[in-house]
Design a protein around this motif. Structure first.
Motif, PDB file in Angstrom:
ATOM      1  N   THR A  63      -1.790   0.720   3.349  1.00 26.49           N
ATOM      2  CA  THR A  63      -1.931  -0.089   2.140  1.00 26.49           C
ATOM      3  C   THR A  63      -3.373  -0.540   1.907  1.00 26.49           C
ATOM      4  O   THR A  63      -3.645  -1.274   0.960  1.00 26.49           O
ATOM      5  N   TYR A 123       3.685   2.278  -1.061  1.00 29.62           N
ATOM      6  CA  TYR A 123       4.125   0.913  -0.817  1.00 29.62           C
ATOM      7  C   TYR A 123       5.642   0.848  -0.722  1.00 29.62           C
ATOM      8  O   TYR A 123       6.338   1.603  -1.393  1.00 29.62           O
ATOM      9  N   ASP A 127       6.304  -4.586  -0.600  1.00 29.37           N
ATOM     10  CA  ASP A 127       4.859  -4.548  -0.820  1.00 29.37           C
ATOM     11  C   ASP A 127       4.522  -4.552  -2.309  1.00 29.37           C
ATOM     12  O   ASP A 127       3.569  -5.186  -2.740  1.00 29.37           O
ATOM     13  N   SER A 131       2.210  -7.270  -4.086  1.00 32.15           N
ATOM     14  CA  SER A 131       0.933  -6.842  -4.659  1.00 32.15           C
ATOM     15  C   SER A 131       0.800  -7.201  -6.125  1.00 32.15           C
ATOM     16  O   SER A 131      -0.310  -7.333  -6.631  1.00 32.15           O
ATOM     17  N   ALA A 137       1.998   0.962  -8.069  1.00 30.81           N
ATOM     18  CA  ALA A 137       2.122   1.082  -6.617  1.00 30.81           C
ATOM     19  C   ALA A 137       3.030   2.247  -6.215  1.00 30.81           C
ATOM     20  O   ALA A 137       3.053   2.617  -5.051  1.00 30.81           O
TER      21      ALA A 137
END
Length: 188
Positions: A63, A123, A127, A131, A137
Motif C-alpha cells: 500500500t 487494497y 484499506d 484511504s 483504490a
C-alpha cells in the motif's frame, strides 16, 4: 551530468526543471541550449532514483510507494509509446490499458490523449474505506486509462508518493529515456 545519489538530489533537479521550464510558470530561461540539454539529461536519473525508492517501499508494503504518470501526448500512438518507455525504463508494474475501445470496438482517438498510470498496490475493502480513495483504490498495479485530451501541454506529470508524505509532482518531457539511450549510445 550531475551524480544523483539521494532523495534530496533527485528532488532538487526535478524541482529546478519544473521551476525553469514549466510552461505555466512563464519563466524565460536565458540559458544556452547546451545547459538546457545537460539539465534534461539529468532528469531520467532523477526520475529513476525516485521510482526506485517508491519500488523499495512498495516491496515492503504493497500500500506504499506509488508512482503515478499523467502522460499528455499528441496522439494515442505517442502516448502508448511513452507509457511503454517509462514503464520499461523504471521497471514499473505492467497492467491493463483501458479506454482505447468500447466493448471490443476501437474508439476514434484522433488528436491528443491523456494516459493516467498508477503503480499502486491492491487494497482490501478495509484499506479502501480508510484511504478515502473510493474506486480508485480498486486499480491493480500498472493499470492505465487513456482518454481524449484537448490541452496544449505535452509531457509527463510524474508524481511519486513516498512514506515521508512530501508531495512530489513534476512536469517532465515525454522522451527523457530515449534521450538517455541516445547519449549512452554515443558514449559506447
Amino acid at each position: 551530468m550531475a551524480t544523483i545519489n539521494s532523495l534530496d538530489d533527485a528532488t532538487s533537479i526535478l524541482s529546478e526543471w519544473d521551476r525553469l521550464y514549466n510552461p505555466d510558470n512563464n519563466v524565460e530561461s536565458a540559458q544556452d541550449d547546451n545547459v538546457i540539454q545537460e539539465k534534461r539529461l539529468s532528469l531520467a536519473p532523477a526520475v529513476r532514483l525516485l521510482s526506485e525508492m517508491a519500488t523499495q517501499e512498495r516491496n515492503a508494503d504493497s500500500t506504499q510507494g506509488r508512482c503515478m504518470l499523467g502522460i499528455c501526448a499528441s496522439s494515442a500512438e505517442e502516448g502508448v509509446a511513452t507509457l511503454k518507455s517509462w514503464v520499461t525504463a523504471l521497471n514499473l508494474p505492467r497492467g491493463l490499458l483501458h479506454g482505447m475501445d468500447k466493448d471490443g470496438v476501437p474508439l476514434d482517438l484522433s488528436g491528443g490523449v491523456y494516459i493516467k498510470y498508477n503503480s499502486g498496490g491492491v487494497y482490501t475493502f478495509g484499506d479502501i474505506r480508510k484511504s478515502g480513495m473510493g474506486f480508485d483504490a480498486l486499480w491493480k498495479p500498472g493499470d492505465a486509462l487513456l482518454e481524449p485530451y484537448d490541452g496544449t501541454y505535452r509531457g509527463v506529470y510524474f508524481q511519486v508518493e513516498l512514506q515521508d508524505e512530501v508531495f512530489r509532482q513534476y512536469l517532465v518531457p515525454l522522451e527523457i529515456f530515449e534521450e538517455e539511450e541516445k547519449k549512452e549510445g554515443k558514449q559506447s
